[in-house]
Design a protein around this motif. Structure first.
Motif, PDB file in Angstrom:
ATOM      1  N   THR A 147      15.336   0.565   4.320  1.00 25.36           N
ATOM      2  CA  THR A 147      14.918  -0.400   3.301  1.00 25.36           C
ATOM      3  C   THR A 147      14.086  -1.499   3.949  1.00 25.36           C
ATOM      4  N   LEU A 148      12.909  -1.747   3.388  1.00 24.92           N
ATOM      5  CA  LEU A 148      12.019  -2.786   3.912  1.00 24.92           C
ATOM      6  C   LEU A 148      11.599  -3.706   2.774  1.00 24.92           C
ATOM      7  N   SER A 149      11.892  -4.989   2.908  1.00 31.34           N
ATOM      8  CA  SER A 149      11.526  -5.975   1.897  1.00 31.34           C
ATOM      9  C   SER A 149      10.562  -6.986   2.500  1.00 31.34           C
ATOM     10  N   LEU A 150       9.368  -7.045   1.931  1.00 29.57           N
ATOM     11  CA  LEU A 150       8.351  -8.030   2.320  1.00 29.57           C
ATOM     12  C   LEU A 150       8.030  -8.941   1.139  1.00 29.57           C
ATOM     13  N   ARG A 151       8.999  -9.133   0.298  1.00 27.19           N
ATOM     14  CA  ARG A 151       8.847  -9.918  -0.931  1.00 27.19           C
ATOM     15  C   ARG A 151       8.360 -11.338  -0.633  1.00 27.19           C
ATOM     16  N   ALA A 152       7.412 -11.783  -1.473  1.00 24.94           N
ATOM     17  CA  ALA A 152       6.908 -13.158  -1.405  1.00 24.94           C
ATOM     18  C   ALA A 152       6.311 -13.493  -0.048  1.00 24.94           C
ATOM     19  N   ASN A 153       5.534 -12.572   0.511  1.00 25.68           N
ATOM     20  CA  ASN A 153       4.787 -12.822   1.733  1.00 25.68           C
ATOM     21  C   ASN A 153       3.297 -12.636   1.448  1.00 25.68           C
ATOM     22  N   ILE A 178       7.427  -4.892  -1.896  1.00 24.64           N
ATOM     23  CA  ILE A 178       6.355  -5.823  -1.516  1.00 24.64           C
ATOM     24  C   ILE A 178       5.935  -6.610  -2.761  1.00 24.64           C
ATOM     25  N   THR A 179       6.940  -7.092  -3.486  1.00 25.70           N
ATOM     26  CA  THR A 179       6.717  -7.918  -4.664  1.00 25.70           C
ATOM     27  C   THR A 179       6.061  -9.241  -4.287  1.00 25.70           C
ATOM     28  N   CYS A 180       5.136  -9.684  -5.152  1.00 24.08           N
ATOM     29  CA  CYS A 180       4.519 -11.007  -5.002  1.00 24.08           C
ATOM     30  C   CYS A 180       3.945 -11.195  -3.601  1.00 24.08           C
ATOM     31  N   SER A 181       3.067 -10.276  -3.193  1.00 20.41           N
ATOM     32  CA  SER A 181       2.545 -10.288  -1.825  1.00 20.41           C
ATOM     33  C   SER A 181       1.022 -10.312  -1.784  1.00 20.41           C
ATOM     34  N   HIS A 182       0.378 -10.756  -2.865  1.00 20.41           N
ATOM     35  CA  HIS A 182      -1.071 -10.936  -2.903  1.00 20.41           C
ATOM     36  C   HIS A 182      -1.829  -9.627  -2.634  1.00 20.41           C
ATOM     37  N   ILE A 183      -1.332  -8.555  -3.194  1.00 22.62           N
ATOM     38  CA  ILE A 183      -1.980  -7.257  -3.027  1.00 22.62           C
ATOM     39  C   ILE A 183      -2.856  -6.977  -4.252  1.00 22.62           C
ATOM     40  N   GLY A 184      -4.105  -6.632  -4.013  1.00 21.27           N
ATOM     41  CA  GLY A 184      -5.035  -6.337  -5.091  1.00 21.27           C
ATOM     42  C   GLY A 184      -5.327  -4.851  -5.199  1.00 21.27           C
ATOM     43  N   ALA A 185      -6.439  -4.536  -5.877  1.00 21.41           N
ATOM     44  CA  ALA A 185      -6.809  -3.142  -6.107  1.00 21.41           C
ATOM     45  C   ALA A 185      -7.104  -2.417  -4.798  1.00 21.41           C
ATOM     46  N   VAL A 186      -7.718  -3.113  -3.842  1.00 12.09           N
ATOM     47  CA  VAL A 186      -8.035  -2.492  -2.550  1.00 12.09           C
ATOM     48  C   VAL A 186      -6.752  -2.140  -1.802  1.00 12.09           C
ATOM     49  N   GLY A 187      -5.798  -3.065  -1.795  1.00  9.92           N
ATOM     50  CA  GLY A 187      -4.517  -2.781  -1.152  1.00  9.92           C
ATOM     51  C   GLY A 187      -3.782  -1.642  -1.830  1.00  9.92           C
ATOM     52  N   ALA A 188      -3.856  -1.588  -3.165  1.00  9.68           N
ATOM     53  CA  ALA A 188      -3.218  -0.495  -3.891  1.00  9.68           C
ATOM     54  C   ALA A 188      -3.837   0.851  -3.515  1.00  9.68           C
ATOM     55  N   LYS A 189      -5.139   0.843  -3.275  1.00 11.41           N
ATOM     56  CA  LYS A 189      -5.815   2.079  -2.853  1.00 11.41           C
ATOM     57  C   LYS A 189      -5.286   2.551  -1.503  1.00 11.41           C
ATOM     58  N   HIS A 190      -5.107   1.619  -0.576  1.00 14.19           N
ATOM     59  CA  HIS A 190      -4.566   1.977   0.732  1.00 14.19           C
ATOM     60  C   HIS A 190      -3.152   2.542   0.591  1.00 14.19           C
ATOM     61  N   LEU A 191      -2.321   1.887  -0.219  1.00 13.14           N
ATOM     62  CA  LEU A 191      -0.955   2.358  -0.414  1.00 13.14           C
ATOM     63  C   LEU A 191      -0.931   3.752  -1.037  1.00 13.14           C
TER      64      LEU A 191
END
Length: 386
Positions: A147-153, A178-191
């Motif tokens: 389990t990895l939580s990077l919430r609010a980073n 990775i809730t509330c972590s300033h991820i946009g469309a580009v980051g979603a593409k990587h994921l």
């Protein structure tokens, strides 16, 4: 390796009794006893592991909780800390024995039990111990992370790319938050690219990011090829009607997704219509949360009609939308015929008036599976338990 270290320690001892234990027959017995011990010591995995099987796909995983912590500590201590520690201890004791022997025996003397070959073997063994310590200890933390939580980073798109690269090779992580972590469309593409090659992660929480419609399209493309993600949280992710269409396309092709959270987005009637069409072809979704969107009576009819045909959906949340008495009537009609789904239906804080109670009760009269029905507004709060 630990038994080999013990054997070298016995062989280098000054005691004749200790050296007599360094024989093949004792080695065979030790291997048998140690193998039996670890088989019995690991029997807990038969009771703490759950087998998940759906549509021909089977996966063993550990349920989150105290047993997950136990397995993590067990793996770190038994598999990665204890062996190199014991090897290092026995190695140091062996070196001490060699030095004591060298003090007693003249360096040029060739007689005695400690021959040149034994010294070479000891050096090789000590080198193996050192390599094992260096390589095994860092691997313990990597291999047991579930389990990895990077919430609010401030992960951002660049950080998402690094996470995606790790997902390609990780074989243990099952929950990623990775809730509330300033991820946009580009980051979603990587994921999405990382999820294409990941075969273990089951829960992905991307809520409260700036994914948008374009990001959802990338995630949908990635999850089409993923066969393990069962829970996806996209609440408050700036998803509109176009994004809902991409989600609908995903629902038509994905065969493992069970929980989908789309609450607090900007999905209106058009987007909800796409979702209703996608649900008709989905055979795995159990929970769908559309709370706090802009869904009205027109599309609710299609969603209600879908309840007649969907055989897996057990929870539908339409709280805080624009559902009125007309939409309520569509659900009443659907409840008359639904006998295998809809354990929970939530239309809290909509525009259903006091007149909604009798029709809902009439619909429940013909439904055999409903557990909780919440249709609450300031003037109406009903909970049916049957």
């Amino acid at each position: 390796m630990v038994l080999a270290c013990i054997d070298r320690l016995l062989l280098s001892s000054r005691s004749a009794t200790a050296r007599s234990w360094s024989q093949p027959r004792f080695a065979y017995r030790s291997i048998g006893c140690i193998s039996l011990f670890w088989m019995l010591f690991s029997i807990h995995s038969l009771f703490g592991t759950t087998i998940f099987s759906r549509l021909g796909y089977t996966q063993c995983y550990i349920q989150p909780g105290s047993y997950t912590l136990f397995v993590a500590l067990y793996s770190i201590i038994i598999n990665y800390l204890l062996p190199p520690t014991l090897m290092a201890i026995f190695g140091l004791l062996t070196i001490a024995n060699i030095r004591q022997t060298q003090r007693r025996i003249h360096p040029r003397t060739r007689s005695g039990y400690l021959h040149r070959k034994d010294r070479h073997l000891l050096r090789m063994l000590l080198f193996q111990v050192l390599v094992n310590i260096i390589c095994a200890i860092p691997g313990g933390g990597y291999q047991t992370l579930t389990t990895l939580s990077l919430r609010a980073n401030e992960v951002g798109d660049v950080g998402a790319k690094h996470i995606a690269d790790a997902l390609r090779h990780n074989t243990t992580l099952i929950t990623l938050d990775i809730t509330c972590s300033h991820i946009g469309a580009v980051g979603a593409k990587h994921l999405a690219l990382g999820l294409r090659h990941n075969s273990v992660i089951t829960t992905l929480d991307l809520g409260a990011n700036r994914i948008g419609d374009a990001g959802v399209q990338h995630l949908g493309d990635g999850l089409r090829h993923n066969t393990t993600v069962t829970a996806l949280d996209l609440r408050n992710s700036q998803i509109g009607d176009v994004g809902a269409q991409h989600v609908a396309d995903l629902l038509q092709h994905n065969t493992t997704l069970c929980i989908l959270n789309l609450s607090y987005n900007q999905i209106g009637d058009v987007g909800a219509q796409h979702l209703a069409n996608g649900l008709r072809y989905n055979t795995t979704l159990i929970t769908l949360d559309l709370g706090m969107n802009q869904v009205g009576d027109v599309v609710v009819q299609n969603l209600a009609d879908g309840l007649r045909h969907i055989t897996t959906l057990t929870t539908l949340d339409l709280g805080m939308n624009e559902v009125g008495n007309v939409g309520k009537q569509h659900f009443v009609d659907a409840l008359r015929y639904n006998t295998a789904t809809a354990n929970t239906l939530d239309i809290e804080m909509n525009e259903v008036g006091d007149g909604g109670a009798p029709p809902f009760a009439d619909g429940l009269r013909y439904n055999t599976v409903i557990i909780i029905l919440s249709a609450s507004v300031p003037c109406l709060n009903l909970h049916f338990f049957i």
